[in-house]
Write an enzyme that holds these catalytic residues in place. Structure first.
Site, PDB file in Angstrom:
ATOM      1  N   HIS A 153     -17.986  39.040  -4.191  1.00  0.00           N
ATOM      2  CA  HIS A 153     -17.732  39.305  -2.776  1.00  0.00           C
ATOM      3  C   HIS A 153     -17.109  38.084  -2.080  1.00  0.00           C
ATOM      4  CE1 HIS A 153     -20.178  42.946  -3.259  1.00  0.00           C
ATOM      5  NE2 HIS A 153     -21.054  42.168  -3.885  1.00  0.00           N
ATOM      6  N   SER A 273       8.456  24.209   3.476  1.00  0.00           N
ATOM      7  CA  SER A 273       8.806  24.983   4.662  1.00  0.00           C
ATOM      8  C   SER A 273      10.054  24.395   5.312  1.00  0.00           C
ATOM      9  CB  SER A 273       7.644  24.959   5.655  1.00  0.00           C
ATOM     10  OG  SER A 273       8.055  25.393   6.931  1.00  0.00           O
ATOM     11  N   LYS A 279       3.888  21.460   4.684  1.00  0.00           N
ATOM     12  CA  LYS A 279       3.577  22.609   3.841  1.00  0.00           C
ATOM     13  C   LYS A 279       3.944  22.416   2.373  1.00  0.00           C
ATOM     14  CE  LYS A 279       2.016  25.889   4.849  1.00  0.00           C
ATOM     15  NZ  LYS A 279       2.649  27.134   5.284  1.00  0.00           N
ATOM     16  N   GLU A 286       2.631  33.909  -5.224  1.00  0.00           N
ATOM     17  CA  GLU A 286       2.717  35.001  -4.253  1.00  0.00           C
ATOM     18  C   GLU A 286       3.702  36.065  -4.716  1.00  0.00           C
ATOM     19  OE1 GLU A 286       1.653  32.260  -0.323  1.00  0.00           O
ATOM     20  OE2 GLU A 286       3.724  32.794  -0.762  1.00  0.00           O
TER      21      GLU A 286
END
Length: 403
Positions: A153, A273, A279, A286
């Site tokens: 969880h 970025s 970043k 992804e």
């Protein structure tokens, strides 16, 4: 057109483009298989005396020349000729007039079935190779043993090791390898001789063709062979979907674990970025998650195409080639990217211990210890749960109690 005898008018150019423009690009992956299939077919026709010896010899010479021309980039597919099969036949016929006899006892229906099986055989082997390479990467990352928290969880559950984490995925991929090996057996049957749908009246030798092409056996029922087009492709994409599922889960694990500081991702596998100088984004991971959705979509499209086709050959199944090939390429690239990243991740042992302590990950171990000493497990569960609540309030950890 090779089939123009029945027609009094040529098809409109936009019809040919609609039918073939996209298909011909997909067929580029099948050119070598189509030529190799034709070589085996011609040898069989010669063996059965359906072709004369000199005809067989000239056709084999032309086909081998064409194969070399394809490998060197001299032979290109023409979309006006519909597909790879007609392109090969026209090219061979330019080299020898006997090319017009090459299609004897064969249909494009069993021909494309053959090409796809030869393609899938190779790609199944390739996928197994990529999976084993990823298993090796998972094994390497586990050599430096680190105690880490497992989660249920998305909350800290119990302590495990990074090796145990990697082994879990490796076992899952072993199941995918088994599925691919099982699929290979179903793919590895010779469809040639099924022809358009009901076989042929020619005295062909299907077992001989199967032997030449490395098949284990022949497909027995020509109606089923032609009508089931897309079934093997769907099964391949289903396995690809399961592989992609695990790859997406690994990607999600790595993204999240890097966010909480448990691992450090290799910098060369991240991007920056355009506006935020701070970043470092896990774009490849992804994209693995995102491309998994494409594989799922391909599987659904394949099943949807198949569900409404009546018995026999239907042009709908032309669409199955692109979907299968796209899925295979996606999964191979994602397997390779995952293997490269995993072997370079660095586990943060200090952070791992901190998360284990803060999450009271050893609570179950303590409850089991009390139960082994004679307390009922339910009572031990209650006692340790109360202890965890107390320690949280005091800012202490179970490790302090277990010393």
């Amino acid at each position: 057109m090779l089939w123009g005898g029945r027609f009094s008018k040529d098809p409109k150019k936009n019809v040919l483009l609609f039918n073939s423009a996209e298909n011909i690009l997909v067929d580029e992956k099948l050119v070598e298989y189509d030529i190799l299939g034709s070589i085996a077919h011609v040898k069989m026709l010669g063996k059965q005396k359906i072709l004369k010896a000199e005809e067989t010899e000239e056709l084999l010479r032309a086909l081998n020349e064409l194969l070399q021309e394809w490998k060197t980039g001299k032979f290109k597919l023409d979309p006006n000729l519909e597909d790879v099969h007609m392109n090969v036949e026209v090219a061979v016929t330019k080299k020898t007039p006997h090319g017009k006899k090459m299609h004897t006892a064969r249909s494009r229906n069993d021909q494309v079935n053959l090409d796809l099986r030869l393609y899938m055989r190779d790609e199944i082997k390739n996928l197994i190779g990529f999976l084993k390479n990823l298993q090796k990467s998972l094994e390497i990352q586990g050599k430096l043993k680190v105690d880490i928290p497992a989660h249920t969880h998305t909350r800290v559950a119990q302590p495990i090791t990074n090796k145990f984490w990697g082994d879990g995925y490796s076992v899952s991929f072993e199941k995918d390898i088994e599925r691919l090996e099982q699929l290979y057996k179903r793919v590895n049957k010779n469809p040639l001789g099924a022809c358009a749908i009901s076989g042929t009246s020619w005295n062909i030798d299907r077992d001989y063709t199967a032997k030449l092409l490395g098949f284990d056996s022949v497909e027995e029922n020509s109606l089923e062979t032609i009508s089931s087009r897309g079934e093997l492709e769907s099964e391949l994409v289903f396995v690809c979907s399961l592989v992609a599922t695990q790859l997406s889960r690994i990607a999600e694990d790595l993204i999240w674990l890097s966010y909480v500081g448990l691992i450090e991702l290799p910098e060369e596998y991240c991007t920056g970025s355009s506006i935020m100088p701070n970043k470092m984004n896990p774009d490849p991971l992804e994209l693995i998650r995102g491309r998994t959705g494409r594989v799922y979509g391909n599987l659904l499209a394949l099943l949807t195409i198949m569900k409404a086709t009546p018995t026999g050959h239907n042009a709908d199944t032309q669409e199955t080639k692109r979907l299968a090939m796209d899925s295979v390429e996606i999964v191979k690239s994602c397997l390779q990217m995952s293997a490269e990243i995993i072997v370079l991740i660095k586990w943060n042992q200090k952070k791992a211990k901190e998360l284990i302590d803060q999450g009271y990950a050893k609570a179950t171990l303590l409850a089991d210890k009390l139960a082994m000493e004679g307390m009922s497990f339910r009572e031990a569960h209650e006692k340790v749960g109360s202890l965890v609540k107390k320690l949280q309030k005091e800012g202490k950890y179970l490790e302090d109690e277990l010393k």
